[in-house]
Structure formats: C-alpha cells, structure tokens
Design a protein around this motif. Structure first.
Motif, PDB file in Angstrom:
ATOM      1  N   MET A   1       0.844  -1.167   0.000  1.00  0.00           N
ATOM      2  CA  MET A   1       0.000   0.000   0.000  1.00  0.00           C
ATOM      3  C   MET A   1       0.896   1.239   0.000  1.00  0.00           C
ATOM      4  O   MET A   1       1.803   1.361   0.803  1.00  0.00           O
ATOM      5  CB  MET A   1      -0.902  -0.019   1.241  1.00  0.00           C
ATOM      6  CG  MET A   1      -1.664   1.262   1.420  1.00  0.00           C
ATOM      7  SD  MET A   1      -2.450   1.384   3.013  1.00  0.00           S
ATOM      8  CE  MET A   1      -4.098   0.990   2.565  1.00  0.00           C
ATOM      9  N   ALA A   2       0.616   2.142  -0.879  1.00  0.00           N
ATOM     10  CA  ALA A   2       1.384   3.388  -0.962  1.00  0.00           C
ATOM     11  C   ALA A   2       0.891   4.367   0.086  1.00  0.00           C
ATOM     12  O   ALA A   2      -0.293   4.389   0.441  1.00  0.00           O
ATOM     13  CB  ALA A   2       1.232   3.989  -2.348  1.00  0.00           C
ATOM     14  N   MET A   3       1.828   5.181   0.567  1.00  0.00           N
ATOM     15  CA  MET A   3       1.474   6.158   1.590  1.00  0.00           C
ATOM     16  C   MET A   3       2.408   7.349   1.464  1.00  0.00           C
ATOM     17  O   MET A   3       3.600   7.190   1.210  1.00  0.00           O
ATOM     18  CB  MET A   3       1.642   5.534   2.977  1.00  0.00           C
ATOM     19  CG  MET A   3       1.305   6.446   4.108  1.00  0.00           C
ATOM     20  SD  MET A   3       1.514   5.536   5.651  1.00  0.00           S
ATOM     21  CE  MET A   3       2.019   6.861   6.694  1.00  0.00           C
ATOM     22  N   THR A   4       1.874   8.528   1.658  1.00  0.00           N
ATOM     23  CA  THR A   4       2.686   9.731   1.682  1.00  0.00           C
ATOM     24  C   THR A   4       3.006  10.051   3.123  1.00  0.00           C
ATOM     25  O   THR A   4       2.114  10.074   3.973  1.00  0.00           O
ATOM     26  CB  THR A   4       1.928  10.911   1.039  1.00  0.00           C
ATOM     27  OG1 THR A   4       1.620  10.562  -0.309  1.00  0.00           O
ATOM     28  CG2 THR A   4       2.752  12.173   1.078  1.00  0.00           C
ATOM     29  N   LEU A   5       4.273  10.288   3.388  1.00  0.00           N
ATOM     30  CA  LEU A   5       4.710  10.619   4.741  1.00  0.00           C
ATOM     31  C   LEU A   5       5.122  12.083   4.763  1.00  0.00           C
ATOM     32  O   LEU A   5       6.044  12.490   4.067  1.00  0.00           O
ATOM     33  CB  LEU A   5       5.887   9.714   5.132  1.00  0.00           C
ATOM     34  CG  LEU A   5       6.458   9.884   6.532  1.00  0.00           C
ATOM     35  CD1 LEU A   5       5.391   9.556   7.583  1.00  0.00           C
ATOM     36  CD2 LEU A   5       7.659   8.965   6.702  1.00  0.00           C
ATOM     37  N   ARG A   6       4.439  12.874   5.553  1.00  0.00           N
ATOM     38  CA  ARG A   6       4.766  14.286   5.641  1.00  0.00           C
ATOM     39  C   ARG A   6       5.689  14.510   6.837  1.00  0.00           C
ATOM     40  O   ARG A   6       5.338  14.178   7.965  1.00  0.00           O
ATOM     41  CB  ARG A   6       3.497  15.107   5.792  1.00  0.00           C
ATOM     42  CG  ARG A   6       2.646  15.109   4.526  1.00  0.00           C
ATOM     43  CD  ARG A   6       1.381  15.890   4.736  1.00  0.00           C
ATOM     44  NE  ARG A   6       0.370  16.006   3.751  1.00  0.00           N
ATOM     45  CZ  ARG A   6       0.177  15.347   2.634  1.00  0.00           C
ATOM     46  NH1 ARG A   6       0.995  14.449   2.276  1.00  0.00           N
ATOM     47  NH2 ARG A   6      -0.844  15.566   1.839  1.00  0.00           N
ATOM     48  N   LEU A   7       6.843  15.092   6.559  1.00  0.00           N
ATOM     49  CA  LEU A   7       7.840  15.329   7.597  1.00  0.00           C
ATOM     50  C   LEU A   7       8.207  16.804   7.635  1.00  0.00           C
ATOM     51  O   LEU A   7       8.180  17.486   6.610  1.00  0.00           O
ATOM     52  CB  LEU A   7       9.117  14.520   7.308  1.00  0.00           C
ATOM     53  CG  LEU A   7       8.984  13.007   7.196  1.00  0.00           C
ATOM     54  CD1 LEU A   7      10.302  12.399   6.740  1.00  0.00           C
ATOM     55  CD2 LEU A   7       8.541  12.413   8.507  1.00  0.00           C
ATOM     56  N   THR A   8       8.575  17.264   8.819  1.00  0.00           N
ATOM     57  CA  THR A   8       9.137  18.607   8.916  1.00  0.00           C
ATOM     58  C   THR A   8      10.539  18.569   8.304  1.00  0.00           C
ATOM     59  O   THR A   8      11.092  17.492   8.050  1.00  0.00           O
ATOM     60  CB  THR A   8       9.247  19.065  10.381  1.00  0.00           C
ATOM     61  OG1 THR A   8      10.191  18.212  11.046  1.00  0.00           O
ATOM     62  CG2 THR A   8       7.897  19.010  11.093  1.00  0.00           C
ATOM     63  N   ASP A   9      11.115  19.741   8.074  1.00  0.00           N
ATOM     64  CA  ASP A   9      12.478  19.787   7.547  1.00  0.00           C
ATOM     65  C   ASP A   9      13.451  19.079   8.484  1.00  0.00           C
ATOM     66  O   ASP A   9      14.355  18.367   8.035  1.00  0.00           O
ATOM     67  CB  ASP A   9      12.925  21.236   7.327  1.00  0.00           C
ATOM     68  CG  ASP A   9      12.192  21.898   6.176  1.00  0.00           C
ATOM     69  OD1 ASP A   9      11.635  21.171   5.317  1.00  0.00           O
ATOM     70  OD2 ASP A   9      12.168  23.145   6.127  1.00  0.00           O
TER      71      ASP A   9
END
Length: 67
Positions: A1-9
């Motif tokens: 399953m594809a997933m987007t991971l949002r991270l801070t800088d």
C-alpha cells in the motif's frame, strides 16, 4: 500500500542522516525504524505481562523469604 509521509524539515534531515549512516534509502530507513519500534513495544508489553504473572505467582513466597 502506498502512503505519503509528511515530515518537517528537521525530521527529513534526521531521516536522511539515518539512511546515509546505514547506507540505505530513506524509505528503507523509515520502514526499519517503524518495524524496530513496533518490535520494541511488543517486547515491553510482553515483559510487563510476564512481570505481573511472576509477581502474582511468586509474590507471597518472596514476601515470606524477606521476613
């Protein structure tokens, strides 16, 4: 399953350092970190369960030996 991971800088920089230190991709570094944390939590839960069982089973004996 594809997933987007949002991270801070800062989180992205930490993930980059982790991946570089291990010579792996950032995706693999994130995957390993998740798996290692999940395994650590599972072990901690199991240790707590076994500790409770040991206290229930051996608590009275240890109390008598302490006297």
């Amino acid at each position: 399953m594809a997933m987007t991971l949002r991270l801070t800088d800062e989180q992205d920089a930490a993930l980059t350092r982790l991946a570089n230190a291990q010579g792996i991709s950032k995706n693999e570094a994130a995957t390993r970190a998740i798996e290692e944390k999940a395994a650590r939590i599972s072990r901690e839960v199991e240790v707590r369960r076994l500790t409770r069982e040991a206290i229930e089973q051996y608590g009275p004996l240890l109390d008598r030996l302490a006297q």
